[in-house]
Enzyme design. Structure first.
Site, short mmCIF file in Angstrom:
data_model
loop_
_atom_site.label_atom_id
_atom_site.label_comp_id
_atom_site.label_asym_id
_atom_site.label_seq_id
_atom_site.Cartn_x
_atom_site.Cartn_y
_atom_site.Cartn_z
N GLY A 191 4.06 3.98 5.76
CA GLY A 191 4.80 3.67 4.53
C GLY A 191 6.28 3.41 4.74
O GLY A 191 7.04 3.30 3.78
N ASP B 104 -1.24 0.36 14.61
CA ASP B 104 -0.51 1.61 14.38
C ASP B 104 0.83 1.62 15.13
O ASP B 104 0.86 1.51 16.35
CB ASP B 104 -1.43 2.75 14.89
CG ASP B 104 -1.00 4.11 14.42
OD1 ASP B 104 0.13 4.23 13.92
OD2 ASP B 104 -1.79 5.05 14.56
N ASP C 227 -0.40 11.20 8.16
CA ASP C 227 -1.84 11.47 8.29
C ASP C 227 -2.32 12.50 7.28
O ASP C 227 -1.69 13.54 7.09
CB ASP C 227 -2.15 12.00 9.69
CG ASP C 227 -1.99 10.92 10.75
OD1 ASP C 227 -1.40 9.87 10.45
OD2 ASP C 227 -2.47 11.15 11.87
N ARG D 196 -1.12 1.58 5.20
CA ARG D 196 -0.93 3.02 5.02
C ARG D 196 0.42 3.24 4.38
O ARG D 196 1.41 2.62 4.77
CB ARG D 196 -1.00 3.71 6.38
CG ARG D 196 -2.41 4.03 6.85
CD ARG D 196 -2.89 5.38 6.39
NE ARG D 196 -2.07 6.41 7.00
CZ ARG D 196 -2.28 6.90 8.22
NH1 ARG D 196 -3.29 6.49 8.95
NH2 ARG D 196 -1.48 7.83 8.69
N ASP E 207 -11.34 4.11 16.12
CA ASP E 207 -9.89 4.36 16.10
C ASP E 207 -9.40 4.41 17.54
O ASP E 207 -9.97 3.78 18.44
CB ASP E 207 -9.62 5.65 15.30
CG ASP E 207 -8.23 5.67 14.66
OD1 ASP E 207 -7.27 5.95 15.40
OD2 ASP E 207 -8.10 5.39 13.45
C1 GAL Z 1 -1.94 8.11 13.99
C2 GAL Z 1 -2.65 7.51 12.80
C3 GAL Z 1 -4.03 8.13 12.75
C4 GAL Z 1 -4.76 7.80 14.02
C5 GAL Z 1 -3.95 8.25 15.25
C6 GAL Z 1 -4.58 7.78 16.55
O1 GAL Z 1 -0.66 7.61 14.04
O2 GAL Z 1 -1.93 7.77 11.64
O3 GAL Z 1 -4.73 7.67 11.61
O4 GAL Z 1 -5.02 6.43 14.08
O5 GAL Z 1 -2.64 7.76 15.18
O6 GAL Z 1 -3.85 8.19 17.66
#
Ligand code: GAL
Length: 690
Positions: free
Chosen positions: A473, A417, A494, A490, A327
């Site tokens: 979403g 993201d 989270d 997604r 990630d």
């Molecule tokens: C969020 C995402 C998480 C993770 C995180 C990393 O926006 O929903 O699953 O990837 O960023 O910074």
């Protein structure tokens, strides 16, 4: 549960204000509101709920202002211990005007006394006039004030209990508590151990594109050494009979039916397997691991390698788990004072604009090779904005270069993201390419555009890269995610390891169901079992039954199954949740339907209940059905009307967790008695009897 002692609370109230009204009136806003649990933000006294106390505005429902009451956000619960001392409860309820006109606001108020429903508002939206009510609470010990989110998530769900008060016999105040929780249960394993004889598990279909590197490891349980075979393997593919890894590439499009085989000293197994060389990949939901839920910003190449090793060592690979996904935080970081990432404050790109990995990831290609050598695949993460959610380098203005880099390194999966892309769409940073921005774009163009760009570049690469959209979403992503080459999207914020999160996310996915199909999956976020904790791992806070609910529901929803746990700390219970092949087969079913909620049971024998029954059609003509009990107490219930499930004739009913048949019944004549634990589930498969 937190609660002040009654004496402490009286003293507190006395010190501040004597606004109790007459001796027989107790105002809700005068009680200790600290224990209220709610979707997000903070409940407020005499103001609408807010993220920060100073932000709350006066309580207002459809332009009518109220001086007193409690502002909260669905899903909200407050328990009040009346101990038989109150006679009535009255209030005026509705959606607060702080999001007046929002189409996302939908809430429902419930008043529950000693387990019985005393009043229910029906679903309310903004602009609905406040609903006034008064109910008798004579003899009630335990009053629960609940606000539900009408099963569509809690965006903009500001809910007011205005003018809320009790008439009492003698009491001047009442103790309060949060949401009831189920009785504690020690973890109990339902999954039977896999036999020592060979068994081939996992999906029955695999999608690949013309000429792309092919990698599929036959997932098989049973004693080693094992010898693998693959009859009718199309030319271009090669099987390693010792490891079960099939590699190569396909020179022509088409469907190929292969018979996979596995043999050990105790026996042998065979399975028909369909390889489809066409446009779609991810013909079943991706299964694997992702670094975020346990390591967050503390990830390193070493931890990724050890996750890959653990995937093999633990045997999870033998059940179909494949992806090892990195990630955020493999890149360098923009300047920050955050001490944990000081070693990452380096140039984000090289002289030619190519992204560079940070010092914790010295050799990305070597890392990908390491993972591939074990028969697994590897994933990476970026953002269409200039920075990621964690403040690392994003792909803005470098999308094509990044897609090429990810392919060159050998990556098989990209999570993309939204994050700082908001600064592009609101015009707050330079936009040299003139991409659609929020105020100019018609419809959802501004939201779709960045995913379309990266989706196109990924599609141009000479390898198959699963494109995982992450934008929580927004803009009904399920309606256009497939058109931008997305394999999964997604649909929520989270997840975290709490019942509220599982409930809020898991039970609100029906909206996306019509769009889920082979190659396109609804993603309600990663799994939250085992050791999790975003850089400070701890055992999940979900109860064992909540974990059964979580895995059962995600499988019914055909969700990607990405383990968020520290793979070095997989205990027997967690492994049992992740290795039940009959349960996983529901997720990996070839038909690729997403379950929806078909029955809700809100009352059983005069008591409030919250049973939700989810149904998923399977490729073999059977149906997977999850009987979920969202209440805290175990319930007994009998399924007698099978027409709601469109089931008829003779049916064989199998308990998938226990891998045992529990009944053979005639849908027209018989009923099925069920006992479901609090926050728990029974996951059954109904198969028409021949
Ligand atoms: C969020 C995402 C998480 C993770 C995180 C990393 O926006 O929903 O699953 O990837 O960023 O910074």
């Amino acid at each position: 549960m937190k609660s002040h002692s009654a004496i402490g609370l009286c003293l507190l109230l006395g010190a501040f204000t004597p606004s109790l009204g007459s001796a027989e009136t107790v105002w809700l806003d005068d009680l200790n509101l600290a224990p209220i649990v709610q979707g997000w933000g903070k409940a407020q006294k005499n103001k609408c709920a807010a993220k920060k106390p100073e932000d709350g505005k006066p309580l207002t429902i459809s332009a009518k202002r109220f001086d007193r009451g409690v502002g909260t956000v669905a899903e909200s619960a407050l328990n009040i211990f009346l101990n038989g001392d109150a006679t009535t409860f009255s209030a005026q309820v509705g959606a607060d005007d702080c999001k007046r006109g929002s189409s996302r606001t939908s809430i429902e108020f419930f008043v529950i006394g000693d387990g019985k429903q005393l009043w229910r508002s029906g679903v309310m939206h903004t602009n609905d006039a406040a609903k006034a009510f008064e109910v008798s609470v004579a003899g009630v010990n335990h009053l629960l004030l609940k606000v539900g989110d009408a099963d569509d998530g809690n965006n903009d769900d500001f809910a007011d209990w205005a003018d809320a008060k009790f008439e009492t016999k003698t009491a001047k105040t009442f103790k309060t508590g949060g949401e009831p929780v189920p009785e504690p249960v020690t973890p109990y394993i339902l999954t039977p151990a896999a036999p020592p004889t060979p068994r081939i598990n996992g999906a029955k279909v695999f999608g690949v594109r013309l000429g792309s590197p092919f990698l599929f490891t036959i997932p098989a349980t049973g004693d080693r050494p094992m010898e693998f075979s693959a009859t009718n393997l199309p030319s271009g593919l090669h099987l390693d009979t010792k490891t079960g890894q099939i590699t190569g590439s396909l020179p022509s499009r088409g469907e190929f039916i292969v018979t996979l085989g596995a043999k050990n000293s105790l026996g042998s197994a065979e399975k028909q397997f369909r390889i489809v060389c066409g446009d779609a990949i991810a013909l079943t939901p991706p299964m694997g691991w992702n670094s975020w839920n346990c390591f967050a910003h503390m990830i390193s190449a070493e931890k990724v390698r050890s996750a890959a090793d653990a995937m093999v060592r633990s045997g999870l690979i033998n059940h179909g788990f494949t992806y090892i996904n990195i990630d955020d935080f493999w890149q360098n970081h923009v300047p920050t004072n955050e001490k944990d990432v000081q070693d990452l404050i380096k140039p984000l790109r090289d002289d030619q604009g190519f992204i560079v990995s940070n010092a914790r990831f010295p050799d990305m290609k070597g890392l990908a090779d390491y993972v591939h050598d074990r028969g697994l695949k590897i994933g990476i993460y970026s953002s269409p904005g200039p920075t990621t959610c964690g403040g690392c380098a994003g792909s803005w203005l470098h999308e094509e270069q990044d897609a090429q880099t990810f392919a060159r390194w050998g990556f098989d999966f990209l999570k993309y993201d939204w994050c700082s892309y908001g600064s592009v769409t609101d015009g707050s940073i330079a936009n040299p390419l003139n991409v659609p921005v929020r105020k100019n774009a018609s419809n959802d163009d501004y939201a779709i555009h960045p995913f379309k760009v990266m989706g196109g570049f990924l599609r141009d690469q000479p390898r198959d890269i699963i494109f995982s959209l992450c934008q929580y979403g927004n803009n009904d992503v399920w309606k256009w995610g497939g058109a931008v080459n997305g394999s999964c999207w997604r649909t929520t914020g989270d997840v975290n390891d709490s019942w509220r999160s599982i409930k809020e996310i898991g039970f609100t996915q029906d909206k996306a169901a019509p769009y889920a199909k082979p190659g396109n999956w609804t993603d309600p976020d990663m799994l939250i079992v085992g050791w999790v904790g975003w850089g400070r791992p701890h055992p999940t806070s979900l109860t064992p039954d909540e974990q059964y609910t979580h895995i059962s529901l995600w499988c019914l929803l055909s969700a990607p199954l990405l383990i968020g746990s520290d793979m070095a700390k997989l205990d027997d219970f967690t492994l049992s949740l992740l290795t039940n092949d009959e349960v996983l087969a529901v997720d990996q079913d070839e038909l690729g339907k997403q379950a929806t909620c078909v029955i809700k049971v809100n009352e059983i024998s005069g008591r409030v209940s919250d049973l939700r029954i989810y149904q998923k059609e399977l490729v073999d003509g059977g149906h997977a059905i999850g009987f979920f009990n969202l209440g805290t107490e175990p319930v007994k219930w009998e399924l007698s009307d099978f027409t709601q499930l469109h089931l008829s004739g003779k049916q064989i009913v199998r308990d998938l967790w226990r891998q045992q048949n529990v009944a053979t019944l005639d849908a027209a004549k018989n009923s099925l008695p069920l006992t479901i634990p609090g926050h728990g589930v029974l996951l059954y498969k109904f198969t028409p009897a021949k």
